[in-house]
Design a protein around this motif. Sequence first.
Motif, PDB file in Angstrom:
ATOM      1  N   UNK A 138      -4.646  12.393   4.540  1.00  0.00           N
ATOM      2  CA  UNK A 138      -3.905  12.548   3.030  1.00  0.00           C
ATOM      3  C   UNK A 138      -5.140  12.789   2.091  1.00  0.00           C
ATOM      4  N   UNK A 139      -6.527  12.845   2.724  1.00  0.00           N
ATOM      5  CA  UNK A 139      -7.667  13.083   1.701  1.00  0.00           C
ATOM      6  C   UNK A 139      -8.206  11.983   0.834  1.00  0.00           C
ATOM      7  N   UNK A 140      -7.291  10.973   0.772  1.00  0.00           N
ATOM      8  CA  UNK A 140      -7.930   9.855  -0.053  1.00  0.00           C
ATOM      9  C   UNK A 140      -7.849   8.692   0.703  1.00  0.00           C
ATOM     10  N   UNK A 141      -8.928   7.924   0.351  1.00  0.00           N
ATOM     11  CA  UNK A 141      -9.212   6.405   0.868  1.00  0.00           C
ATOM     12  C   UNK A 141      -9.227   5.463  -0.284  1.00  0.00           C
ATOM     13  N   UNK A 142      -9.467   4.133  -0.054  1.00  0.00           N
ATOM     14  CA  UNK A 142      -9.562   3.279  -0.975  1.00  0.00           C
ATOM     15  C   UNK A 142     -10.538   3.649  -2.026  1.00  0.00           C
TER      16      UNK A 142
ATOM     17  N   UNK B  10       0.863  -1.211  -0.059  1.00  0.00           N
ATOM     18  CA  UNK B  10       0.041  -0.122   0.121  1.00  0.00           C
ATOM     19  C   UNK B  10       1.034   1.206   0.031  1.00  0.00           C
ATOM     20  N   UNK B  11       1.472   1.304  -1.137  1.00  0.00           N
ATOM     21  CA  UNK B  11       2.650   2.531  -1.302  1.00  0.00           C
ATOM     22  C   UNK B  11       2.262   3.783  -0.965  1.00  0.00           C
TER      23      UNK B  11
ATOM     24  N   UNK C  11      -2.968   4.962  -6.453  1.00  0.00           N
ATOM     25  CA  UNK C  11      -1.586   4.528  -5.651  1.00  0.00           C
ATOM     26  C   UNK C  11      -2.068   3.894  -4.225  1.00  0.00           C
ATOM     27  N   UNK C  12      -3.403   3.811  -4.009  1.00  0.00           N
ATOM     28  CA  UNK C  12      -3.467   3.316  -2.660  1.00  0.00           C
ATOM     29  C   UNK C  12      -2.972   1.955  -2.594  1.00  0.00           C
TER      30      UNK C  12
ATOM     31  N   UNK D 280       7.140  11.341  -4.518  1.00  0.00           N
ATOM     32  CA  UNK D 280       7.178  10.633  -5.849  1.00  0.00           C
ATOM     33  C   UNK D 280       5.971  11.293  -6.644  1.00  0.00           C
ATOM     34  N   UNK D 281       6.456  12.005  -7.827  1.00  0.00           N
ATOM     35  CA  UNK D 281       5.443  13.023  -8.520  1.00  0.00           C
ATOM     36  C   UNK D 281       4.151  12.240  -9.113  1.00  0.00           C
ATOM     37  N   UNK D 282       4.522  11.335  -9.593  1.00  0.00           N
ATOM     38  CA  UNK D 282       3.131  10.574 -10.315  1.00  0.00           C
ATOM     39  C   UNK D 282       2.222   9.899  -9.293  1.00  0.00           C
ATOM     40  N   UNK D 283       2.837   9.597  -8.237  1.00  0.00           N
ATOM     41  CA  UNK D 283       1.873   8.988  -7.109  1.00  0.00           C
ATOM     42  C   UNK D 283       1.259  10.072  -6.186  1.00  0.00           C
ATOM     43  N   UNK D 284       1.924  11.372  -5.962  1.00  0.00           N
ATOM     44  CA  UNK D 284       1.383  12.325  -4.948  1.00  0.00           C
ATOM     45  C   UNK D 284      -0.074  12.675  -5.434  1.00  0.00           C
ATOM     46  N   UNK D 285      -0.932  12.426  -4.311  1.00  0.00           N
ATOM     47  CA  UNK D 285      -2.321  12.857  -4.299  1.00  0.00           C
ATOM     48  C   UNK D 285      -3.172  12.140  -5.527  1.00  0.00           C
TER      49      UNK D 285
END
Length: 276
Positions: free
Chosen positions: A179-183, A31-32, A254-255, A245-250
Motif C-alpha cells: 500500500x506504499x505507506x508505513x507508520x 489500525x484502520x 490513518x495508519x 473510504x475517500x478521506x483515508x485512502x492513500x
Amino acid sequence: MTSFTPDELRVKANQIRRRDLQAVFEAGAGHIGGEMSVTDILTALYFSVLNVDPNNPLDPNRDRLVLSKGHTACVLYVTLAERGFIPKEEIATFLQPMSRLNGHPDRNKVPGVETNTGPLGHGLPVAVGMAKAAKISGADWKTFVITGDGEMQEGSNWEAIMAAAQFGLDNLTLIIDHNRLQQGARLADTNNLAPIAPRLAAFGWEAVEVDGHNMDELVAAMSPEGRTTGKPRGIVAHTNKGQGISFMSDNVAWHHKVPSADQYAQAMAELEEAAK
C-alpha cells in the motif's frame, strides 16, 4: 472449503470493511488504514482459497495463514467471525478488558489464528518453518503469509526468503500488502524497496504482481494452478491504505487513527453506498 464467486467476494469484503470500521470506532483504537488495504486479500483467502474448517480449526490437514502484519488484527477477527471461527457478536469485545480479541492475534486464544504476530518481520520466517515441516512430513497442506510492504525492510524476511528458495518451498505463498505507506511515512521516503517483484525473483522466487483489490486477480494468483515446481510464490498485491473510504485512502495519517463521529458517519455512508 468455501468457494465464492468474485461478485460474492466483493460483497463479503464490503461487509467486513463496515464491521471493521464499526469495531475500531467503538473500541477507540485500531489500525484502520492497513485493515482496509488488506481486507480484499483476507476475504479472497478465507472464502475462496484456504482449505480450512471452522468446526475443526486444528485439523492437521488444514492450510495455514500467518498474518505477519499483526497490528491489523481487528480485520482478521472480523473475517474469522464471518467465516464461522468465532461468534460475530464477539467482535464487539475488541480490545475490551478480558477479551481474547487483543490488539495483536493470539493463537492460544482465538480459533483460526496460527501464530502470534505483531513484531514485524517474524511472520514470514515462521511460515517458512511451517512450509518446511509440511515438506518433511509429506503433507499437502499449503502455507500463506501476509506481510506489509514497510515490514519487508526487516532483514529477517530476506533471510527467510533465501531459505524458502533453498528448500524449494513451492507450498508457500507470500502476499505483500503493497500500500506504499508505513507508520508515519511513505515507503519511498523511508527505505524504498519498490519495485519488489524483481527482488523476489532475484532470490529465486516466482514473483507475481496483482491489483490487490481485484478479486479475480487475487484468487488466480493464490490458486495452486500454474505454479512453478520447486519455487515459492511471492505475490505483490498493489493496494491502497484506507481503501474504500475517500478521506483515508492513500493517507499516511490513518495508519493508527480513530475516526471522529462525523468521520465515522461519512466512512460508513461511503461503504454502504459501495454495497448497493
